[in-house]
Design an enzyme around this catalytic site. Sequence first.
Site, PDB file in Angstrom:
ATOM      1  N   ASP A 181      45.751  44.764  35.756  1.00 23.12           N
ATOM      2  CA  ASP A 181      46.001  44.742  34.313  1.00 23.12           C
ATOM      3  C   ASP A 181      46.956  45.784  33.764  1.00 23.12           C
ATOM      4  O   ASP A 181      47.566  45.581  32.742  1.00 23.12           O
ATOM      5  CB  ASP A 181      44.677  44.945  33.567  1.00 23.12           C
ATOM      6  CG  ASP A 181      43.555  44.131  34.156  1.00 23.12           C
ATOM      7  OD1 ASP A 181      43.803  43.352  35.080  1.00 23.12           O
ATOM      8  OD2 ASP A 181      42.421  44.287  33.686  1.00 23.12           O
ATOM      9  N   GLU A 417      35.213  51.562  41.955  1.00 19.69           N
ATOM     10  CA  GLU A 417      36.139  50.486  41.597  1.00 19.69           C
ATOM     11  C   GLU A 417      37.540  50.822  42.134  1.00 19.69           C
ATOM     12  O   GLU A 417      38.236  49.956  42.651  1.00 19.69           O
ATOM     13  CB  GLU A 417      36.148  50.364  40.073  1.00 19.69           C
ATOM     14  CG  GLU A 417      36.925  49.195  39.517  1.00 19.69           C
ATOM     15  CD  GLU A 417      36.884  49.175  37.994  1.00 19.69           C
ATOM     16  OE1 GLU A 417      36.214  50.035  37.375  1.00 19.69           O
ATOM     17  OE2 GLU A 417      37.550  48.291  37.411  1.00 19.69           O
TER      18      GLU A 417
HETATM   19  C1  9WN Z   1      39.695  42.578  32.496  1.00 26.09           C
HETATM   20  C2  9WN Z   1      36.349  42.830  36.839  1.00 26.09           C
HETATM   21  C3  9WN Z   1      37.795  43.016  36.429  1.00 26.09           C
HETATM   22  C4  9WN Z   1      38.768  42.800  37.617  1.00 26.09           C
HETATM   23  C5  9WN Z   1      40.184  43.193  37.255  1.00 26.09           C
HETATM   24  C6  9WN Z   1      40.172  44.634  36.724  1.00 26.09           C
HETATM   25  C7  9WN Z   1      39.238  44.738  35.523  1.00 26.09           C
HETATM   26  C8  9WN Z   1      38.976  43.686  33.265  1.00 26.09           C
HETATM   27  C9  9WN Z   1      38.824  44.929  32.387  1.00 26.09           C
HETATM   28  O1  9WN Z   1      37.933  44.337  35.904  1.00 26.09           O
HETATM   29  O2  9WN Z   1      39.741  43.931  34.466  1.00 26.09           O
HETATM   30  O3  9WN Z   1      39.709  41.397  33.249  1.00 26.09           O
HETATM   31  O4  9WN Z   1      38.142  44.842  31.357  1.00 26.09           O
HETATM   32  O5  9WN Z   1      39.396  45.969  32.718  1.00 26.09           O
HETATM   33  O6  9WN Z   1      41.454  45.046  36.388  1.00 26.09           O
HETATM   34  O7  9WN Z   1      41.020  43.070  38.369  1.00 26.09           O
HETATM   35  O8  9WN Z   1      38.737  41.470  38.000  1.00 26.09           O
HETATM   36  O9  9WN Z   1      36.070  43.592  37.960  1.00 26.09           O
END
Ligand code: 9WN
Length: 452
Positions: A181, A417
Site C-alpha cells: 500500500d 507483520e
Molecule cells: C489495507 C491485511 C492487509 C494486507 C496488506 C497490508 C495491510 C491494509 C491496511 O494489511 O493493508 O488493505 O489497513 O493497512 O498492506 O498487504 O493484505 O494484512
Amino acid sequence: MTDLPPYYDPATTANIVAAAKNVLKDNILGAFTKPAPTLYPHQWNWDAGFIALGYARSDFRQACAEMTALFRGQWANGMVPQIVFSVENVGKYFPGYRFWDTNGVPGKPRNVRTSGITMPPVHGFILNRLLQLAPDSKAYRPFFLRMFDRISLLHQYCYQYRDPAREGLAFICHPWESGMDNLPTWEEVFSQIEFDAADVPPYERRDLEHVDARYRPRKPSYDRYIYLVNLLRQQRYQEPEIWENYPFQVQEPMFNAILNHSNEALIELGDWLRRDTGRFREWHTQTNRAINSKLWSESRGIYVSYDRVQHRQIPIATAGGMIPLLCGAPDAARVTRVVTMLEGPSFTGTPEHPAWLCASTALDEPGFDPHRYWRGPVWINMNWMLFHGLNRYGHHAIAEKLRSDSLELVRQYGFWEYFNPWKNLPENEKSGGYGSNQFSWTAALTLDWLGM
Ligand code: 9WN
C-alpha cells in the site's frame, strides 16, 4: 548441526512450529482466520491464500475453508474483494463496510459485506499448491472444481475490466489493490493527480490505535487512499464506465506476475480436472510478453510500474519488481540483472551495513524508510514468492538466503507483520519487528517453509 542456524535444530523448530500454529489458532474468527489480532479484524484477500498454506499440512479442511470463505464475497463480475467483513467486528477497522458503501451495488453478493476493490490474485497458485498437499485429492475434487471455476471467473474479470486495451496487463485502481500500500511508487502517481483537501470526506483512522504512527502511512497518503475510495463509491463501483475518467490506473509488475503464475496453475489444475485451459495458455503467453515489453526498466535492471494515465514508467526499485521471476517472465539476461541487484548493495547492503533480504523498497531509493510500512521493511510473503521465483531459475543459493533470513527474523523477533531490513539496529531499538505481532501470514508461511 553446530554451524547451522538454530531453526534447523529440532528443539527450536518444534517451538517455532508450535508458536506459529498458535498464532493461526488465536486469529480464527468464525469460518476464517483474520490477518492480525486487532489491527485487521476481518478477512483479507491475499492473506487468505497465504494463510490457507499454513493449514495445508495440519488441517486441510481449514485450508479449504479459508478459500471458500473468501470467495463467498466474490462479485457477479468475478471481482474478489480486498476485504470480506466480519459482522462481529463492525466499527473496529477503518474503512469499514459502511464507509465502502457497497450495499446494493449491482453484482455484489447480497448477504456478504465486502469492500469494493480487489487484491493480487494469488488464489490460482495457492489452489495448485493445495492440490499437491491434499491428503486425498479425489475426495476434495468437488472443492477444487468449485474453486477452479471461481478463480477462472476472477481472471476473466482481471482481463475484461482491468485491461481495457487488451495488452495482457491488469491495472490496479488503488494502492491497497497492490497489497504493497505505501510504496514510494504511489507518491509518484499521486503527484500527478489534481487533488483538493475538500475532495476527501471526513474520516477517522483506527490503525493508529494499534500501531505507532512511525510504522504506518502518513496522513497525506491516507487522505489520498480515502480520496480514491470516495471516487469509487460515488460512482457505485460501476465497471468499466468508471475507468473512463479515473486518475489512478497502474500496471504493477507483482500484481501481473501473480496473476500470470496463477494462470500457469490453472493450466495444471484444469488438466487434472479435465477442463479446457486454452484461455489460460493464451493469457500466460500474452502477459509474460507484456510484462517484458512494458514493465522492464533497462536502466534500472528491474521491473517497474507503468502509470497508464500519465503514460510513463515509474522507475523505482521495489521487491515487487523482482516477482516476475515467479511466472517465468524474464529471459536469462534479465534474470542475471535482477539477481545482481538483489545480491548487491540495493538489497543486501554493505559489509559494514548488511541487510536482511529483502527490503520492500530498495535500500538506496530516496523514498526508503526502514520503519514505515512498504517503504523498506521486509515482508515474509514477498520473500516467500521471491524464494519460489529464484528457485524456478535455478538460483538456489540466494533463494535459500531469502528463506533463512525470513526464518531468522521470525526466530529473533517473532511473527511480526514486517521487519527492519538492517541487521545492525541502533542501540535504542530493541526489536526489529513492526506493525502487528502475531501476524497470520508470517506464521503460515513459516509453517510452509518448515514443511509443517
Ligand atoms: C489495507 C491485511 C492487509 C494486507 C496488506 C497490508 C495491510 C491494509 C491496511 O494489511 O493493508 O488493505 O489497513 O493497512 O498492506 O498487504 O493484505 O494484512
